[in-house]
Motif scaffolding. Structure first.
Motif, PDB file in Angstrom:
ATOM      1  N   ASP A 286      11.996  11.465  -6.192  1.00  0.00           N
ATOM      2  CA  ASP A 286      12.778  10.576  -5.331  1.00  0.00           C
ATOM      3  C   ASP A 286      12.244   9.155  -5.515  1.00  0.00           C
ATOM      4  OD1 ASP A 286      14.322   9.433  -3.381  1.00  0.00           O
ATOM      5  OD2 ASP A 286      13.476  10.573  -1.709  1.00  0.00           O
ATOM      6  N   ASP A 287      13.082   8.255  -6.026  1.00  0.00           N
ATOM      7  CA  ASP A 287      12.603   6.935  -6.438  1.00  0.00           C
ATOM      8  C   ASP A 287      13.465   5.807  -5.867  1.00  0.00           C
ATOM      9  OD1 ASP A 287      11.287   4.885  -7.736  1.00  0.00           O
ATOM     10  OD2 ASP A 287      12.325   5.188  -9.635  1.00  0.00           O
ATOM     11  N   PRO A 288      13.329   5.519  -4.563  1.00  0.00           N
ATOM     12  CA  PRO A 288      14.116   4.419  -4.009  1.00  0.00           C
ATOM     13  C   PRO A 288      13.474   3.041  -4.147  1.00  0.00           C
ATOM     14  CG  PRO A 288      12.984   5.587  -2.256  1.00  0.00           C
ATOM     15  CD  PRO A 288      12.641   6.306  -3.528  1.00  0.00           C
ATOM     16  N   PHE A 289      12.149   2.983  -4.390  1.00  0.00           N
ATOM     17  CA  PHE A 289      11.434   1.723  -4.214  1.00  0.00           C
ATOM     18  C   PHE A 289      10.789   1.146  -5.469  1.00  0.00           C
ATOM     19  CE2 PHE A 289      10.692   3.934   0.012  1.00  0.00           C
ATOM     20  CZ  PHE A 289      11.715   3.258   0.664  1.00  0.00           C
ATOM     21  N   SER A 290      10.915   1.782  -6.641  1.00  0.00           N
ATOM     22  CA  SER A 290      10.132   1.341  -7.799  1.00  0.00           C
ATOM     23  C   SER A 290      10.485  -0.065  -8.267  1.00  0.00           C
ATOM     24  CB  SER A 290      10.289   2.333  -8.958  1.00  0.00           C
ATOM     25  OG  SER A 290      11.636   2.408  -9.380  1.00  0.00           O
ATOM     26  N   ASP A 291      11.683  -0.552  -7.965  1.00  0.00           N
ATOM     27  CA  ASP A 291      12.043  -1.924  -8.348  1.00  0.00           C
ATOM     28  C   ASP A 291      11.478  -2.966  -7.390  1.00  0.00           C
ATOM     29  OD1 ASP A 291      13.470  -0.982 -10.519  1.00  0.00           O
ATOM     30  OD2 ASP A 291      15.375  -0.919  -9.441  1.00  0.00           O
ATOM     31  N   LEU A 292      10.838  -2.525  -6.302  1.00  0.00           N
ATOM     32  CA  LEU A 292      10.375  -3.445  -5.265  1.00  0.00           C
ATOM     33  C   LEU A 292       8.868  -3.679  -5.362  1.00  0.00           C
ATOM     34  CD1 LEU A 292      12.467  -2.116  -2.241  1.00  0.00           C
ATOM     35  CD2 LEU A 292      13.100  -3.792  -3.990  1.00  0.00           C
ATOM     36  N   TYR A 293       8.355  -3.853  -6.572  1.00  0.00           N
ATOM     37  CA  TYR A 293       6.925  -4.116  -6.756  1.00  0.00           C
ATOM     38  C   TYR A 293       6.635  -5.597  -6.519  1.00  0.00           C
ATOM     39  CZ  TYR A 293       8.621  -5.501 -11.406  1.00  0.00           C
ATOM     40  OH  TYR A 293       9.307  -6.074 -12.441  1.00  0.00           O
ATOM     41  N   PHE A 294       5.416  -5.888  -6.105  1.00  0.00           N
ATOM     42  CA  PHE A 294       5.053  -7.251  -5.734  1.00  0.00           C
ATOM     43  C   PHE A 294       4.377  -8.025  -6.859  1.00  0.00           C
ATOM     44  CE2 PHE A 294       4.586  -5.431  -1.220  1.00  0.00           C
ATOM     45  CZ  PHE A 294       5.945  -5.577  -0.996  1.00  0.00           C
ATOM     46  N   ARG A 295       3.627  -7.328  -7.727  1.00  0.00           N
ATOM     47  CA  ARG A 295       2.879  -8.042  -8.768  1.00  0.00           C
ATOM     48  C   ARG A 295       3.188  -7.476 -10.149  1.00  0.00           C
ATOM     49  NH1 ARG A 295      -0.004  -7.509  -4.167  1.00  0.00           N
ATOM     50  NH2 ARG A 295      -0.856  -9.410  -3.244  1.00  0.00           N
ATOM     51  N   THR A 296       2.827  -6.254 -10.407  1.00  0.00           N
ATOM     52  CA  THR A 296       3.073  -5.640 -11.715  1.00  0.00           C
ATOM     53  C   THR A 296       3.930  -4.398 -11.543  1.00  0.00           C
ATOM     54  OG1 THR A 296       1.032  -4.336 -11.538  1.00  0.00           O
ATOM     55  CG2 THR A 296       0.897  -6.478 -12.657  1.00  0.00           C
TER      56      THR A 296
END
Length: 480
Positions: A286-296
């Motif tokens: 389940d991958d809802p958040f992987s595009d919401l990274y802050f640095r890398t």
């Protein structure tokens, strides 16, 4: 009253009955004052001994969930222990197959000013303008879309756009390997209804996403929770558990995990996939958040390494661009996907063409630039929340700042008093998610989840400061 019992499971029958009823009570399915079946009656219904039911009721009474009176029966306790009601409505005794409904309960804060309980993004950050413009043009220019059933698998053009999106993230599949669902919640439900039955073993992270727990509980699965550390799910512990109870399915939210915010390391992802291969089971990623990274950027999805079709990958788009459109992508191969499509056809006859068409041009042409802007805005909110925590959090409260996503996961000094804290917060117009709903049992949790992205930046700052001051006052009162 229907309760799925795993008679060959590791948990004693009285505990299974107690846990199931406790979950129905705490999630609001059994209301205060509801009269439970008699010991004799429930024993006959479940085909167990009266001693088994008596032990379950005694456990519930000890935990404060029931009030039992000789000659009158056992009633769901009021929050303030005000005594039993009469349970006279015929609907109260009408059997259901819902063992718990925590997700439903924790959306019920429509009036609070500071809604920290909901993992969502405030409307001012979402691209609602361009999406609504596209939808309006579709309604006026192609009204026939509202008169048509869509492809059960989803609009082919949208699936092609999503194929390209996944390819940029290391997942190389054909358009025919993708299915559009009404959010990942529907995807989880379809997998569970298709592949999980009573007594099947499902492994999840501890803690885990409330909505997934509700779904697997509804299928009568035996859920086993695997502890986490800073690298995510403890795959070494999972391996030992699988030796005793082989998995039918492993559910994971490996990137900026909900609720903890932890990201699974690449080494753990590889080992988890190897485990699924050895046990010939499915992983639901389940991958809802992987595009919401802050640095890398985070590690590549588990699905990017999957050569044998063990991973059902789910990517939410509505979570990030327009929750009301309910659009997600499910990626799987072969007859795993074909069976999921069959289940979806029986579920909804296909996702609406209008909402698929509304998000299509935005995902195709503007999503990547938008995601960069959104990441910066969310990072600012997180850093402001971090400064407030450092300044106002009471002694004994700990947290680890996430590298992406929407949530803060706070550990309090004790699990005692969290329900009272919740009541005090609601009086101030503040909501939060208590950690116990992120587990399947009835054990109290020392954790709470706060979402820093659901409000305007100014409201988030005001609300979080107010909550932390309230939390400090509450914890001091417990120590007096």
């Amino acid at each position: 009253m229907h309760i799925d019992l795993l008679r060959s499971g590791s948990k004693p029958l009285p505990q299974q009955i107690s846990d199931t009823l406790a979950q129905r009570i705490t999630s609001g399915l059994l209301q205060p004052g509801f009269r439970l079946p008699s010991v004799r009656g429930l024993a006959a219904t479940l085909k167990v001994s009266q001693v088994t039911v008596s032990k379950a009721y005694a456990d519930l009474e000890k935990k404060g969930h029931l009030i039992c009176s000789q000659g009158k029966g056992c009633f769901v306790a009021e929050h303030e222990q005000s005594g039993p009601g009469n349970g006279a409505d015929w609907r109260d005794g009408y059997d259901d197959y819902l063992p718990r409904a925590q997700l439903w309960r924790n959306f019920g804060y429509s009036e609070v000013k500071y809604p920290f309980h909901l993992a969502a993004i405030h409307e001012e950050l979402l691209p609602l303008g361009p999406i609504s413009t596209t939808m309006a043009a579709l309604v006026t220019g192609q009204p026939e879309l509202m008169a048509s059933y869509g492809n059960f698998q989803g609009d082919p053009e949208l699936r092609e756009i999503m194929r390209r999106h996944l390819q940029l993230r290391g997942i190389h599949l054909a358009t025919s390997d993708l299915m559009i669902t009404s959010g990942t919640q529907q995807g989880i439900d379809l997998v569970a209804r298709t592949f999980v039955g009573p007594g099947d073993t499902v492994y999840l992270e501890a803690p885990s996403y409330t909505g997934a727990i509700d779904v697997f509980a509804g299928r009568g699965a035996e859920m086993i929770f695997v502890p986490m550390d800073h690298e995510g799910m403890r795959v070494d512990v999972l391996t030992r558990q699988c030796d005793a109870r082989p998995p039918k399915l492993i559910y994971t939210n490996p990137t900026f995990q909900n609720p903890s915010g932890v990201t699974m390391s690449m080494a753990r992802r590889q080992r988890l996939l190897e485990l699924a291969r050895s046990y010939r089971c499915l992983i639901v990623e389940d991958d809802p958040f992987s595009d919401l990274y802050f640095r890398t950027p985070p590690p590549s999805p588990i699905k990017s390494m999957d050569e044998d079709g063990h991973v059902v990958y789910m990517k939410s788009f509505s979570k990030v661009i327009a929750p009301g459109c309910r659009i997600a992508c499910v990626a799987a191969e072969g007859n795993i996907l074909s069976r999921l499509i069959a289940a979806k056809s029986a579920s909804d006859l296909g996702s609406p063409l209008l909402t698929q068409g509304a998000v299509l041009p935005f995902i195709a042409r503007r999503y990547e630039d938008y995601a960069r802007t959104l990441r910066a805005a969310l990072r600012r909110r997180m850093e402001k929340a971090a400064r407030l925590l450092k300044q106002y959090a009471p002694p004994g409260v700990t947290w680890v700042l996430p590298e992406g996503g929407l949530n803060l996961w706070l550990q309090l000094p004790s699990a005692s008093g969290i329900e009272r804290l919740r009541e005090l917060a609601e009086e101030e117009g503040i909501s939060f998610l208590p950690g116990d709903v992120c587990y399947a049992g009835d054990l109290p949790s020392r954790f709470i989840r706060l979402c820093y992205s659901q409000m305007t930046e100014a409201d988030m700052e005001r609300g979080l400061k107010l909550f932390l001051i309230l939390l400090d006052k509450h914890l001091r009162s417990l120590n007096q």
